[in-house]
Structures are given as structure tokens and as C-alpha cells.
Design an enzyme around this catalytic site. Structure first.
Site, PDB file in Angstrom:
ATOM      1  N   SER A  64       0.835  -1.210   0.000  1.00 18.28           N
ATOM      2  CA  SER A  64       0.000   0.000   0.000  1.00 18.28           C
ATOM      3  C   SER A  64       0.866   1.255   0.000  1.00 18.28           C
ATOM      4  O   SER A  64       2.001   1.259   0.484  1.00 18.28           O
ATOM      5  CB  SER A  64      -0.900   0.023   1.238  1.00 18.28           C
ATOM      6  OG  SER A  64      -1.754  -1.098   1.273  1.00 18.28           O
TER       7      SER A  64
HETATM    8  N1  SAH Z   1      -1.102  -4.753   4.108  1.00 17.58           N
HETATM    9  C1  SAH Z   1      -0.383  -5.064   2.880  1.00 17.58           C
HETATM   10  C2  SAH Z   1      -1.228  -4.694   1.661  1.00 17.58           C
HETATM   11  C3  SAH Z   1      -1.240  -5.819   0.674  1.00 17.58           C
HETATM   12  S1  SAH Z   1      -2.435  -5.708  -0.605  1.00 17.58           S
HETATM   13  C4  SAH Z   1       0.966  -4.382   2.852  1.00 17.58           C
HETATM   14  O1  SAH Z   1       1.231  -3.546   3.716  1.00 17.58           O
HETATM   15  O2  SAH Z   1       1.776  -4.713   1.985  1.00 17.58           O
HETATM   16  C5  SAH Z   1      -3.780  -6.669   0.041  1.00 17.58           C
HETATM   17  C6  SAH Z   1      -3.483  -8.083   0.437  1.00 17.58           C
HETATM   18  O3  SAH Z   1      -4.725  -8.678   0.817  1.00 17.58           O
HETATM   19  C7  SAH Z   1      -2.923  -8.969  -0.662  1.00 17.58           C
HETATM   20  O4  SAH Z   1      -1.721  -9.535  -0.218  1.00 17.58           O
HETATM   21  C8  SAH Z   1      -4.002 -10.022  -0.884  1.00 17.58           C
HETATM   22  O5  SAH Z   1      -3.488 -11.303  -1.227  1.00 17.58           O
HETATM   23  C9  SAH Z   1      -4.676 -10.039   0.481  1.00 17.58           C
HETATM   24  N2  SAH Z   1      -6.048 -10.579   0.476  1.00 17.58           N
HETATM   25  C10 SAH Z   1      -7.007 -10.480  -0.489  1.00 17.58           C
HETATM   26  N3  SAH Z   1      -8.122 -11.108  -0.110  1.00 17.58           N
HETATM   27  C11 SAH Z   1      -7.886 -11.625   1.142  1.00 17.58           C
HETATM   28  C12 SAH Z   1      -8.655 -12.400   2.065  1.00 17.58           C
HETATM   29  N4  SAH Z   1      -9.908 -12.790   1.814  1.00 17.58           N
HETATM   30  N5  SAH Z   1      -8.085 -12.747   3.236  1.00 17.58           N
HETATM   31  C13 SAH Z   1      -6.814 -12.390   3.532  1.00 17.58           C
HETATM   32  N6  SAH Z   1      -6.027 -11.661   2.699  1.00 17.58           N
HETATM   33  C14 SAH Z   1      -6.558 -11.288   1.513  1.00 17.58           C
END
Ligand code: SAH
Length: 213
Positions: A64
Site C-alpha cells: 500500500s
Molecule cells: N497490508 C499489505 C497490503 C497488501 S495488498 C501491505 O502492507 O503490503 C492486500 C493483500 O490482501 C494482498 O496480499 C491479498 O493477497 C490479500 N487478500 C485479499 N483477499 C484476502 C482475504 N480474503 N483474506 C486475507 N487476505 C486477503
């Protein structure tokens, strides 16, 4: 790769940018100033680590944007010692920012590849979540509920009920809601069945998907 004075200088610059965009919470700003974001990025992107932008990580996901991480962290109002659930571990950057703030972090990731990578990586650079789970964040984490706060870092087409029910009274859920564009939404649990809802502007996230992969 190491963390150097140069990186610290770039982080201080990033913090200034985020302050200009409206973030005021000192605990959040201090954490952004400390977490070495360049270590969370793939090698092709490390030079851009301190730009206020989202970047690709593994499995078609993104780390993010720092402003978004700060905005969500500020809305959570997390204090040292609070128990916070994160949905979407991804690179682990948001989790590291919360751990830097003294928070006990429980975090769930649905992509096996990312889960494995980040589970090894975070402790290696000194950030230890309380729990890292390979699972489906739509379900929350009932065995460890209730939480002081829950932060969803992927775009949710709707608000999953289990997340609301796993909040303590007074607890806060920060969740971007919507399909193509999301509205950052804050729910505060004011009673057993009562929630206050606030909508706080538009953001763009990768989608919150169902089930493990
Ligand atoms: N907090 C992360 C943002 C990653 S983007 C950071 O700081 O890098 C969002 C993430 O949510 C992705 O890795 C994706 O695989 C995950 N995601 C999507 N759907 C999800 C679900 N149902 N349960 C858990 N994680 C999920």
C-alpha cells in the site's frame, strides 16, 4: 540490503509529505519514520521505496501507499498494547508499522506464496506479529476475538459481518468498501448491537477475494 543514513533521510522526507497530506498522529508518523520500507519491496522497485506510491509485490498484489497506511493507522487509533487484526498481510509493511507502534498484531493472508515469504521475512528484520495466519480474512479470527481494532487492506465489496462481531465494544473497524473504487469506512462499535459509521473518502485497493489460494 541495509538501512543507511540515506534511507533515514528519505524516510524523513516521506514523513513530511504525509504530514502535508493531513496525517497528524505522532505515533503513526514516528512509525513511518522508522520502518525500512525499502526492505519490503522487490529489488526492481527499491529505489522508489520512499515515494508516496503503491508498488507491485508478489502474486499480483501491492504494497500500500505510505499515505494510505498512515491514514488507516490513524483511523484505527491504536495504542501500545492494543490487539489488532489485519486482513491482507501482503508485504508485511502495514503490520510492521503497527508493531512499531507497540500493537499486538494478528494478520491473515490468503495467498500462500505471500504468506510464506512474509512469515519468514518479518521476524528476520525484527518485527514479530502475535500471529500470522494463512486463511480467508472474510471470516476474521474468531479464536482470538475480540479485537481493539480490525484493519482491512484490500477492497471489500461489502462489510463482512464476522469482522463487526469480532470487535470489542469501543473497537474500530477500518475497511475500504467498494468494487472498482473504495470508500474508506470506519465503524465504531458503541454497543452490543450498535455501530457508528463514518465514510472518509475514496481509495483504490486490490480486491478482497474469497477463500485461500
Ligand atoms: N497490508 C499489505 C497490503 C497488501 S495488498 C501491505 O502492507 O503490503 C492486500 C493483500 O490482501 C494482498 O496480499 C491479498 O493477497 C490479500 N487478500 C485479499 N483477499 C484476502 C482475504 N480474503 N483474506 C486475507 N487476505 C486477503
Amino acid at each position: 540490503m541495509k538501512d543507511t543514513h540515506k534511507h533515514q533521510g528519505l524516510r524523513n522526507q516521506l514523513v513530511k509529505t504525509i504530514i502535508q497530506k493531513g496525517i497528524t498522529d505522532k505515533n503513526v508518523l514516528d512509525a513511518i519514520a522508522k520502518v525500512p520500507r525499502h526492505l519490503f519491496m522487490d529489488s526492481g522497485f527499491v529505489d522508489f521505496a520512499y515515494q508516496d506510491k503503491a508498488f507491485p509485490i508478489a502474486a499480483e498484489q501491492t504494497i500500500s501507499q505510505p499515505y494510505t497506511v498512515a491514514f488507516q493507522s490513524e483511523l484505527l487509533k491504536a495504542k501500545s498494547g492494543d490487539k489488532i487484526l489485519e486482513i491482507g498481510t501482503g508485504s508485511g509493511y502495514q503490520a510492521a508499522v503497527l508493531i512499531e507502534m507497540g500493537v499486538k498484531v494478528y494478520t491473515i493472508e490468503r495467498q500462500q506464496e505471500l504468506f510464506k515469504k512474509t512469515k519468514l521475512f518479518l521476524p528476520k528484520i525484527g518485527y514479530k506479529p502475535k500471529k500470522m495466519i494463512f486463511g480467508d480474512g472474510y471470516l476474521g479470527l474468531p479464536e482470538d476475538a475480540p479485537f481493539d481494532g480490525i484493519i482491512v487492506t484490500a477492497g471489500a465489496p461489502y462489510v463482512p459481518k464476522p469482522l463487526l462481531s469480532q470487535l470489542k465494544i469501543g473497537g474500530r473497524l477500518v475497511i475500504p468498501v467498494g468494487d472498482d473504487i473504495q470508500i474508506m469506512t470506519l465503524f465504531i462499535r458503541t454497543g452490543e448491537k450498535d455501530f457508528e459509521k463514518h465514510e472518509l473518502g475514496e481509495f483504490r485497493f486490490v480486491p478482497l477475494l474469497k477463500k485461500k489460494n
